[in-house]
Each structure stands twice: as structure tokens, then as C-alpha cells.
Scaffold this motif. Structure first.
Motif, short mmCIF file in Angstrom:
data_model
loop_
_atom_site.label_atom_id
_atom_site.label_comp_id
_atom_site.label_asym_id
_atom_site.label_seq_id
_atom_site.Cartn_x
_atom_site.Cartn_y
_atom_site.Cartn_z
N SER A 88 63.90 80.16 177.69
CA SER A 88 64.35 80.59 176.37
C SER A 88 64.23 79.42 175.39
O SER A 88 64.53 78.27 175.71
N LEU A 89 63.74 79.75 174.22
CA LEU A 89 63.48 78.75 173.19
C LEU A 89 64.40 78.98 172.01
O LEU A 89 64.62 80.13 171.60
N ASN A 90 64.92 77.91 171.47
CA ASN A 90 65.78 78.00 170.29
C ASN A 90 65.20 77.17 169.15
O ASN A 90 64.72 76.06 169.39
N PRO A 91 65.26 77.69 167.92
CA PRO A 91 64.72 76.92 166.79
C PRO A 91 65.68 75.82 166.35
O PRO A 91 66.89 76.00 166.38
N VAL A 92 65.12 74.67 166.00
CA VAL A 92 65.92 73.60 165.38
C VAL A 92 65.11 73.00 164.24
O VAL A 92 63.87 73.05 164.26
N LEU A 93 65.82 72.46 163.28
CA LEU A 93 65.14 71.83 162.15
C LEU A 93 64.97 70.34 162.42
O LEU A 93 65.91 69.67 162.85
N ILE A 94 63.80 69.84 162.15
CA ILE A 94 63.55 68.40 162.28
C ILE A 94 64.33 67.68 161.19
O ILE A 94 64.32 68.10 160.02
N THR A 95 65.04 66.64 161.58
CA THR A 95 65.75 65.84 160.57
C THR A 95 64.96 64.59 160.19
O THR A 95 65.12 64.06 159.11
N ASP A 96 64.09 64.14 161.10
CA ASP A 96 63.27 62.97 160.79
C ASP A 96 62.10 62.90 161.78
O ASP A 96 62.23 63.34 162.92
N SER A 97 60.99 62.37 161.31
CA SER A 97 59.84 62.17 162.19
C SER A 97 59.09 60.95 161.66
O SER A 97 58.58 60.97 160.55
N GLN A 98 59.08 59.90 162.44
CA GLN A 98 58.50 58.63 161.96
C GLN A 98 57.60 58.02 163.03
O GLN A 98 57.96 58.02 164.21
N PRO A 99 56.47 57.45 162.60
CA PRO A 99 55.71 56.64 163.55
C PRO A 99 56.46 55.34 163.82
O PRO A 99 57.00 54.74 162.88
N ILE A 100 56.55 54.92 165.07
CA ILE A 100 57.23 53.65 165.36
C ILE A 100 56.27 52.61 165.90
O ILE A 100 56.62 51.45 166.03
N ALA A 101 55.08 53.03 166.26
CA ALA A 101 54.04 52.11 166.73
C ALA A 101 52.74 52.90 166.71
O ALA A 101 52.74 54.09 166.37
N ASN A 102 51.66 52.23 167.08
CA ASN A 102 50.38 52.89 167.11
C ASN A 102 50.43 54.14 167.98
O ASN A 102 50.68 54.06 169.18
N LYS A 103 50.24 55.30 167.39
CA LYS A 103 50.21 56.61 168.07
C LYS A 103 51.57 57.03 168.64
O LYS A 103 51.66 58.06 169.32
N ALA A 104 52.61 56.24 168.43
CA ALA A 104 53.93 56.60 168.97
C ALA A 104 54.83 57.08 167.84
O ALA A 104 54.90 56.46 166.77
N PHE A 105 55.53 58.17 168.08
CA PHE A 105 56.40 58.77 167.07
C PHE A 105 57.80 58.97 167.63
O PHE A 105 57.97 59.16 168.83
N LEU A 106 58.78 58.91 166.72
CA LEU A 106 60.15 59.25 167.08
C LEU A 106 60.53 60.49 166.28
O LEU A 106 60.53 60.48 165.05
#
Lengths: 346, 213
Positions: free
Chosen positions: B3-21
Motif C-alpha cells: 500500500s502506498l500513501n502520498p506525501v508532500l516533499i518538503t525539501d530536495s537538495q543535491p548534497i554531492a555529485n549525483k547525490a540528493f537528500l
């Protein structure tokens, strides 16, 4: 520019190709029959297609069957085939004759991500997923292909980690426009990736085998990292909830490790865990891989384990060891051959 | 399907080459070391990621790297705060039992250890491997550990052990007895390190592994 491969395409995919290049609607089924029911190696041989259709098809596509690059033959008749995969990697396939049966054991990935302690393929790491065509080519391109009675997906890789291509290959094997094999002659083995297993159970009628190797969670975690993610208990819960009908079979694979999973305590727990489930257990002798901390159980222990389970009502068989003189256990040959070119990320 | 539940992204940032938080509001209880399934659309099967925030944080953080041939991560990296993703319930049993241990990680395999560390759990030693220091996510925070080994196969200086973490482990004269080893990273790293630890005298049941797939 290299051409795309037709072998391994489902009927729906072939119909789409025909539509894209302007072939008539019925050509898809004709091509499927040439690919899977007649022994053709080129588009030119598909003679019930018009010459123009063949020319159009051949501009972008080829049949794409690949012969094995190496074959080893065991004293017991088992054959180990090696196929070339991409980037210097190899695909292993085993063919095991047994009286009037001939079983082919196909790989679904090059290497594996699952990291099981007892598995030689795990030592390659993961290289790539195989396409449906690469999976089927292991059946179609061996010399015994027309005599094969059974297929098992128990070679390199975890089939349900490549579920889309595995399902396509099963569709081609079992459809009337494909090889028209009975799904009851095909078994797909998993370590228990639940989402893939559920999809497989819903979309295919083939038999299911689950690599269990111990009924205890803490022990299984040390042997099979997947237990951290999808526990055996959850796997069995899902199996219990699914209606297998009378024809479809579920079995549990159980490699016998000396002093690890071969005790009366394990028998007792297996009986508890599988209580009421229509299934069977296949015991497998462990043939140690280099530098393994595990050893195989002795024959006396294995027979006692088997007999006790049978007495308690769980159908338990012991799989015959095959092809030991040619490293027929999956991963041994290709790991030996593997030329590691890629850089490690650590 | 889980089962999948929707959530809203509060932040999305690159933290290094090709790496995201990636971050979103926490709506569930979990334990450090657990994983969660994430997808951008209900029709795409969720992929599993380790949670790298703590159970007390208001937001859940997920560390991932973009797989250029992947289906999900290129889409994930294009999403912004306020957009929706779909998540499963947390699951998984890669949990630290508090006994003396070494933690060994490469790449995004550091995520469960970061969650454990930020939750107050500590290893005797953390061995962290990557090609360069930029690949050692959260290395500045981990400096607070008493014994933090940064192994870089293509980097040196600044407290870095120049070489793969397998080389570092192999160079140890002996392994401490009666400790556990927690491994998280690619299958290849996990298998290589497990084999190495066993070769150097560790018992296989002292080794707890988490694999990516």
C-alpha cells in the motif's frame, strides 16, 4: 548502427514493431511463429512474409540467437554452457539429463545483488539484468533444446529482481504463439522478494520455489541478507494467502550446512512453520565454494533430516548432485571466467 | 502491491555529485536502520531506500544517488518541494543491537548508520569508503566519532586513508574478538568485505549485512 534483437519479443511487442514499420497486422504472429516454433536464424528465412516486409524488418532488426562460447560435459551427462554477455561477462546455463527428462537451468541476471553467504555468483557482485531474449537464448541455443522437458530459473541471479524480463520470457515459453510449453514444466526460484513474487503468482502459472535454507530468522539473516528486508515468515504468509490450485506447486529449497541448519531443532521449526501448507522441501547437498565458512552436512544427517520430515507429513526429497566435476553449481564457472573491468565504487 | 500513501516533499537538495537528500513530513514510527519504499507514481513499483533521519525528527530524510539508466531516481531528482511522492510503510530489520561493533559502509550505504548515529547509537569504529571525500556523505558529522576511518580510493590528505576500505581492513593485524560487523553498501562491497572479515578470523554469524537491490 547495431540492429535490435527480435528474439525474446512478446507477441504484443512484435505487433507494435510491425505497426511502426508498416507491416500488416497479422505479421506479428507470423514472426512469433518463425522465432519460437521454427528453427530460423535470419529474417530472410521467414518466407511467409513478403520480400518487402522482410526487407523492411531487416533494416532495423535481426533474429539475434547467440551460440554458447563454451560447453563442458560432466561424467554424469550434465552440460555446463557459457554464453557471452555484455562487457566481458558470462552467462551460465546447465543442462541436466535424467532418464527421460532433460532439464535446463537458466540464469536471469549476470551476477547477483543478493549477497548470500553460500553462493558463488554473489562474489561477482551484480553486473546486469538479462533481457527476455538472453534468458530464452539459454534454452533455444543449446544443442538439446528440442528435447528439453523442464526449465528451472535457478541459475545466476534473482529472477524476481528482474521480474519484467522474467515474466516476458515465461509468456513466450508458455503461449500458444510461443513455445507452448506447459507452465507445470517450469519452476522459478526466488529468495523471497515479496513484490516480485506476488506479481509472478498473479501473472504466471509456473511453479514457485523459495530458497529457505533455515526456518530461523536470526540464522537466515546471516546466510541471506534479504531476510533483513523480506522475512521468510512474511514470504510464507503471502504464499498461504494465495490459491495455488491443485496443479501449481510451491517448494522450498534447503541447502544442508553441517552444524548450522541440520539439527532436530530445525526439523521441529520447519514442521511448525509449514504446518498445513501444501508444499514440498527439496534438500540440497552443499558443495563448498572456495574460502567458505560453511561445510556440507554428512549423508547420514541428511537422510535422517529427510526421513523425519517425511514421517511428519512434509514431502521432502533430496536433489541429486549433478555435474560436480565441471563446477555445475551456479556461478562457479562464470566467476572463474569473469574479467573484472569495472572500477569498484569504494 | 504494497500500500502506498502520498506525501508532500518538503525539501530536495543535491548534497554531492549525483547525490540528493529528499525530505518529507514524518507520518509514521520507525527504527534507525529501517527502509522505506518510494515511488513518484503509483504505477511505478516503489524502490527501497534506507531512512537517514532519526525517529524523532519531524521530517524523514532519504539519501539517494541518481542512476542514469534508472527509472525512478532521475524523476525523483527533478521533483521540488510541494510535489507529491508515494511511500510505503517502513520495514526492515537492519537494526543495531548496541553491542560493540564496527560499522562499514560505502556510498549511500551510510544512510542507516547516519540514522543510528544521529539517534545516539555509536560503533567502536566506522569505516567509510568512497572514491573521494565528496563520496563520503555526512563525513563532517561523523568526525565526532572516536574512531572514524575515511577510506578513499582516489583521494588523499586531510585525515583520509588513501586506499579502498578492503585494503584498510586487510592491513589490520587482527580483528577485535567478540564484536559484530554491520555492513551496508553494494552487493559487491558487502560480499568482498564479508569474505575478508571471515578470512581474518571473524565468524560469519558476527557479520550483519544490508544489501541494495
Amino acid at each position: 548502427m547495431s540492429k535490435s534483437i527480435l528474439f525474446g519479443k512478446t507477441l504484443a511487442e512484435l505487433n507494435e514493431i510491425c505497426k511502426q514499420i508498416g507491416l500488416p497486422g497479422f505479421a506479428g504472429k507470423q514472426i512469433a511463429q518463425w522465432l519460437y516454433q521454427k528453427e530460423v536464424y535470419s529474417i530472410a528465412e521467414m518466407t511467409n512474409l513478403s520480400l518487402k516486409s522482410r526487407e523492411l524488418l531487416a533494416q532495423k532488426y535481426e533474429v539475434g540467437l547467440e551460440a554458447p562460447i563454451k560447453v563442458q560435459v560432466s561424467a554424469d551427462g550434465t552440460k555446463k554452457y557459457l554464453f557471452q554477455a555484455k562487457a566481458g561477462n558470462f552467462i551460465e546455463t546447465a543442462m541436466m539429463p535424467d532418464n527421460d527428462r532433460k532439464t535446463v537451468c537458466v540464469s536471469s541476471q549476470v551476477g547477483c545483488k543478493m549477497g548470500c553467504l553460500f553462493c558463488m555468483t554473489a562474489r561477482q557482485g551484480f553486473q546486469s539484468n538479462l533481457t527476455a531474449g538472453e534468458i530464452l537464448n539459454q534454452y533455444r541455443s543449446i544443442s538439446e533444446w528440442a528435447e528439453i522437458t523442464n526449465l528451472v530459473y535457478m541459475g545466476m541471479g534473482e529472477p524476481f529482481d528482474n521480474i519484467d524480463e522474467v515474466l516476458k520470457s515465461l509468456e513466450i515459453l508458455t503461449s500458444d504463439w510461443g513455445y507452448a510449453l506447459s507452465p507445470k514444466r517450469i519452476t522459478v526460484s526466488t529468495i523471497g522478494i515479496i513484490p516480485g513474487m506476488k506479481t509472478f503468482l498473479e501473472k504466471s502459472n509456473c511453479h514457485l520455489a523459495v530458497s529457505m535454507h533455515t526456518p530461523f530468522e536470526e540464522e537466515r539473516k546471516k546466510l541471506m541478507p534479504i531476510e533483513q528486508v523480506y522475512s521468510l515468515e512474511e514470504v510464507i504468509e503471502h504464499i498461504r494467502a494465495f490459491d495455488f490450485g491443485l496443479q501449481r506447486r510451491v517448494s522450498f529449497e534447503y541447502i544442508m550446512f553441517k552444524g548450522v541448519n541440520d539439527t532436530p531443532r530445525h526439523v521441529k521449526e520447519l514442521i511448525r512453520l509449514l504446518n498445513g501448507l501444501r508444499c514440498r522441501i527439496n534438500l540440497i547437498r552443499f558443495h563448498p565454494i572456495p574460502d567458505s565458512p560453511l561445510q556440507g552436512s554428512d549423508d547420514e544427517t541428511i537422510m535422517e533430516f529427510k526421513d523425519t520430515l517425511n514421517r511428519k507429513g512434509i514431502i521432502t526429497t533430496l536433489r541429486a548432485s549433478r555435474g560436480q566435476d565441471i563446477y555445475a553449481a551456479c556461478g562457479l564457472l562464470s566467476t572463474k571466467e569473469l574479467v573484472k573491468k569495472q572500477e569498484k565504487d569504494y | 502491491m504494497q500500500s502506498l500513501n502520498p506525501v508532500l516533499i518538503t525539501d530536495s537538495q543535491p548534497i554531492a555529485n549525483k547525490a540528493f537528500l529528499l525530505q518529507f513530513n514524518r507520518t509514521f514510527i520507525f527504527k534507525p536502520g529501517q527502509i522505506i519504499g518510494i515511488t513518484t507514481q503509483k504505477e511505478i513499483a516503489p524502490r527501497l531506500y534506507s531512512i537517514c533521519s532519526t525517529p524523532n525528527d519531524a521530517t524523514v530524510s532519504i539519501l539517494y544517488t541518481i542512476k542514469e539508466d534508472g527509472v525512478l531516481t532521475p524523476q525523483l531528482s527533478a521533483l521540488k518541494a510541494g510535489e507529491t511522492i508515494w511511500i510505503t510503510q517502513p520495514q526492515g530489520k537492519f537494526l543495531f543491537d548496541g553491542k560493540p561493533s564496527w560499522w562499514i559502509a560505502t556510498g549511500t550505504g551510510i544512510a542507516p548508520f547516519y540514522s543510528m548515529f544521529q539517534s545516539g547509537q555509536k560503533p567502536l569504529k566506522l569505516i567509510h569508503g568512497g572514491r573521494t571525500q565528496n563520496d563520503l556523505y555526512f563525513h563532517q558529522e561523523f568526525q565526532a566519532l572516536t574512531d572514524y576511518i575515511k577510506c578513499c580510493s582516489q583521494d588523499s590528505g586531510n585525515g583520509i586513508y588513501a586506499g579502498r576500505l578492503t585494503k584498510y581492513i586487510d592491513e589490520q593485524e587482527s580483528l577485535p574478538p567478540h564484536i559484530n560487523y554491520y555492513l551496508c553498501g553494494s552487493a559487491e562491497m558487502v560480499v568482498d568485505v564479508r569474505n575478508l572479515l571471515i578470512k581474518k578470523g571473524a565468524e560469519y554469524h558476527q557479520i550483519i549485512t544490508e544489501i541494495y537491490f
